[in-house]
Design an enzyme around this catalytic site. Structure first.
Site, PDB file in Angstrom:
ATOM      1  CD  GLU A  75      59.825  64.208  61.962  1.00 59.84           C
ATOM      2  OE1 GLU A  75      60.577  63.211  61.956  1.00 59.84           O
ATOM      3  OE2 GLU A  75      58.591  64.117  62.073  1.00 59.84           O
ATOM      4  CB  SER A  81      35.434  77.277   0.355  1.00 54.53           C
ATOM      5  OG  SER A  81      34.624  76.721  -0.665  1.00 54.53           O
TER       6      SER A  81
END
Length: 757
Positions: free
Chosen positions: A179, A454
């Site tokens: 690059e 319960s």
């Protein structure tokens, strides 16, 4: 006649003036760019996400865990199963053993290097762990934390920030080779590169080559649009000059490596070499091989065009071209080159960094993050959030709810929630907020406030057992029908589920059979305000109406709140807030937050907690949870069912040697679902535990507890040898000596009275 001398002189003066004006404008613009870029580039270069990790699976000799369980974890971490382990991220499976080469990983406490071990199993337990290749026994080994979610910023850009020191030199050299070969020698722009590109494009008649340096590419990605105009190219060049002047080459290169675009993961853009290496190869950047480096550098040119999963042929062609350049420049040797070009482009088929979304658990994490002080502008450094999430437990909970609900009812509107918490570590390891676990929305595990029925009873009994001189598991409780006048309302007449009313019932039997009237009588005797206060101490944060109906669970709670309460009982009576977030660091490993787990506050004594858990084991062995005994015999599993009026809510909670598991089923409109806790929620619990396994409950008895015998009818203590007696654990301190089978004190002989025997 035109005076060319004057024209020339005038043109020169005008040109000089214009040049001077342009120079002044350019100077002021450069000053502006310098001021703007210096601040933005130094402190706010890019936004990084919060990466959410699950718990790190820790292996130790003696741990109850199967080889298959570990292999499943390795598969989720995207380890490669091989015939011979040579590199990190690989494992080999054998008969009762695993050879694992763990990747390097930054844990909350600091980074750990790659490590190879052999784990030897024996009957679903870890027998030994050997460091490889020296064969030294080690006491603990942990895999890396799995990535389970990402909280991306508004820009929808995803990245994992890495320092330049972690990036392999070969990757940096290859990137610059392809690059920007003169990166360390130009001043941000390369006139020679621009000229070379211009000639190539002119010769081709179209754009075939770019002349931008890495610095220009970085500027374009960070600050500019992709609009192809002359002014944008001029701004790009000027900004590149400023950044190159103000910042070092290494700073620019590190920023580029964290910013460069590598493709899409669903709705998020993958930026940076750190996340790209995990996305394409399931590796950390420092582990990359030459073939992988060449591919990533190749993808930079066109992430969509060279996508190795969509276009493997063109991606391989690009990669091999770069490998050839690397070989020609002596960056790799011949053997490395030949190995690299024969390597598949990518052997990770899953194109997503996160295999499955966890919207309900992530919702919990986000809520906790709002209450944690985080650094300002944390998105510039990124966060790594380490949680208690167990991916296998989460998968099992989701599957249990999704598969069992259709078997129980054809009603598609019946919803559910599952919460699993490790009560010793006070961490929530799984959370499902609805039958569609992938659908974000109403999180029932956190937000559904439903009456618990319960499920309230263990806390009434625990409150009573805090007074061992008055109550034991053998204490007879009234089972008589009663009618209470409620001021300004109708009389309250509680009833037993079976419609029967018995003679006084031992506390243990009333608990195991989940009889209503004994719990009501006991709750009224203790006092409703006391019970309400104990619930608050055990983690209930929502309002509690202190009415007699509280004794039968007339209090709306979320599944998470229920799990907090039961974790208090399981944790020897100590309350600890349950959390999802364990620790937070920046992407670079700087610690931001670490949870400090303290013992917590004492709510119930160790003795009362133990006695209640003993009764909860009775629920599993002979009560409403008997179906779990058939599935998990001899596991000392404890539990409790809960059912509300008109069968609107079905609850079941289990406690094993490590976890509290809570399941709720119901409809959002509160209509009846026609299921009790045992017929609805229990099958979901059973399915979950069948997938994950049960950690056997503790067999150790507290020092303050001893086994004693009690009269069946009166509940008074009697000698162990009495024929008509029942044995229960009880608090030693209140146990009597020298009693007969009626519970009366034995009369002492004259010798005992004389010598005090």
């Amino acid at each position: 006649m035109i005076n060319w001398r004057k024209v020339t002189r005038y043109s020169l003066i005008t040109g000089l003036k214009l040049a001077l004006v342009l120079a002044v404008v350019l100077a002021f613009y450069l000053i502006y760019l310098d001021s703007m870029l210096s601040q933005r580039f130094a402190s706010n270069r890019y936004q990084a996400p919060a990466l959410i990790y699950g718990r790190a699976l820790t292996l130790a000799p003696g741990a109850v865990i199967s080889q298959q369980h570990v292999e499943t974890e390795l598969a989720q971490l995207r380890y490669r199963k091989v015939t011979q382990v040579d590199d990190s991220g690989e494992y080999q499976s054998g008969n009762q053993q695993l050879h694992i080469y763990r990747r390097p990983f930054d844990f909350p406490g600091g980074p750990e290097m790659a490590q190879a071990v052999k784990v030897l199993f024996k009957e679903n337990r870890i027998d030994r762990i050997l460091s490889w290749p020296n064969g030294r026994e080690i006491s603990q080994f942990r895999l890396e934390s799995p990535l389970v979610a990402r909280l991306t910023p508004s820009s929808q850009e995803d990245r994992l920030l890495v320092g330049l020191e972690l990036v392999p030199n070969l990757l940096v050299e290859t990137l610059l080779l392809v690059e920007d070969r003169n990166f360390y020698h130009h001043s941000g722009i390369s006139p020679a590169g621009i000229a070379r590109a211009a000639l190539a494009n002119l010769a081709a008649g179209r754009t075939v080559q770019g002349g931008s340096t890495l610095t220009q590419q970085l500027v374009k990605n960070l600050y500019l649009t992709r609009q192809q105009t002359l002014w944008r190219k001029i701004r790009e060049a000027l900004m590149a000059l400023v950044i190159d002047f103000r910042f070092s080459k290494n700073e620019i290169l590190e920023t580029y490596l964290n910013e460069v675009y590598f493709g899409q993961d669903k709705g998020s853009a993958i930026h940076g070499i750190g996340l790209a290496s995990a996305f394409y190869f399931g590796k950390q950047v420092q582990e990359l091989e030459p073939a992988e480096i060449a591919l990533l550098v190749g993808v930079v040119k066109g992430p969509s065009y060279y996508n190795p999963r969509r276009y493997p042929e063109r991606a391989q062609e690009r990669r091999d071209l770069i490998l050839q350049q690397m070989f020609e420049q002596d960056m790799i040797n011949k053997n490395q080159y030949l190995t690299a070009i024969n390597t598949p482009v990518t052997d990770i088929e899953d194109s997503s960094l996160v295999a499955r979304s966890r919207p309900h658990y992530v919702d919990l994490v986000q809520r906790e993050l709002r209450n944690i002080v985080l650094p300002e502008q944390w998105q510039s450094t990124g966060l790594r959030v380490f949680t208690y999430l167990d991916p296998q437990a989460q998968n099992a909970a989701e599957k249990a709810l999704q598969t069992v609900l259709p078997q129980l009812s054809k009603d598609p509107d019946i919803e559910g929630a599952v919460v699993v918490a490790d009560y010793r570590r006070a961490g929530i390891k799984a959370l499902v907020g609805g039958r569609n676990s992938q659908l974000a929305g109403f999180n029932r595990a956190l937000l559904a406030q439903r009456q618990v029925g319960s499920l309230i009873k263990p806390f009434i009994y625990a409150t009573a057992l805090e007074s061992p001189e008055r109550y034991s598991l053998a204490t007879p409780l009234s089972d008589e029908l009663l009618q209470l006048k409620i001021q300004g309302g109708e009389d309250w007449i509680p009833r037993n589920y079976d419609g029967e009313y018995l003679a006084p019932v031992p506390l243990y039997d009333a608990f195991v059979q989940s009889r209503n009237l004994p719990a009501v009588h006991l709750g009224l005797e203790l006092g409703i305000p006391l019970i309400a206060e104990q619930l608050r101490q055990a983690g209930v944060t929502t309002p509690i109406e202190e009415y007699p109906s509280l004794t039968l669970g007339a209090v709306p709670l979320s599944p998470v709140a229920v799990t907090r309460m039961y974790a208090t009982l399981a944790n020897d009576g100590y309350y600890q807030p349950l959390r999802a977030v364990q620790a937070i660091t920046t992407h670079s490993g700087l610690q931001v937050y670490e949870r400090n787990i303290e013992r917590g506050r004492r709510v119930f004594s160790e003795s009362a907690s133990y006695l209640v858990q003993h009764a909860m084991r009775g629920v599993i062995s002979e009560g409403t949870g008997r179906a779990l005994t058939e599935a998990f015999p001899n596991q000392r599993l404890a539990g409790k069912s809960g059912t509300t009026n008109d069968l609107k809510d079905s609850w079941f909670v289990t406690v094993d040697g490590r976890d509290v598991t809570t399941v709720w089923l119901g409809r959002d409109d509160s209509d009846s679902i026609g299921m009790t806790g045992s017929t609805g929620a229990l099958p979901v619990v059973r399915s979950y535990l069948q997938q994950t396994g049960v950690v056997p409950g503790e067999t150790e008895v507290p020092d303050a507890i001893a086994t004693s015998a009690f009269h069946r009818q009166t509940g008074v203590q009697v000698p162990l040898a009495c024929s008509d007696a029942r044995r229960f654990p009880a608090v030693k301190q209140v146990l009597a000596e020298d009693i007969d089978c009626s519970g009366q004190q034995k009369e002492k002989s004259w010798l005992e009275r004389l010598f005090g025997g």
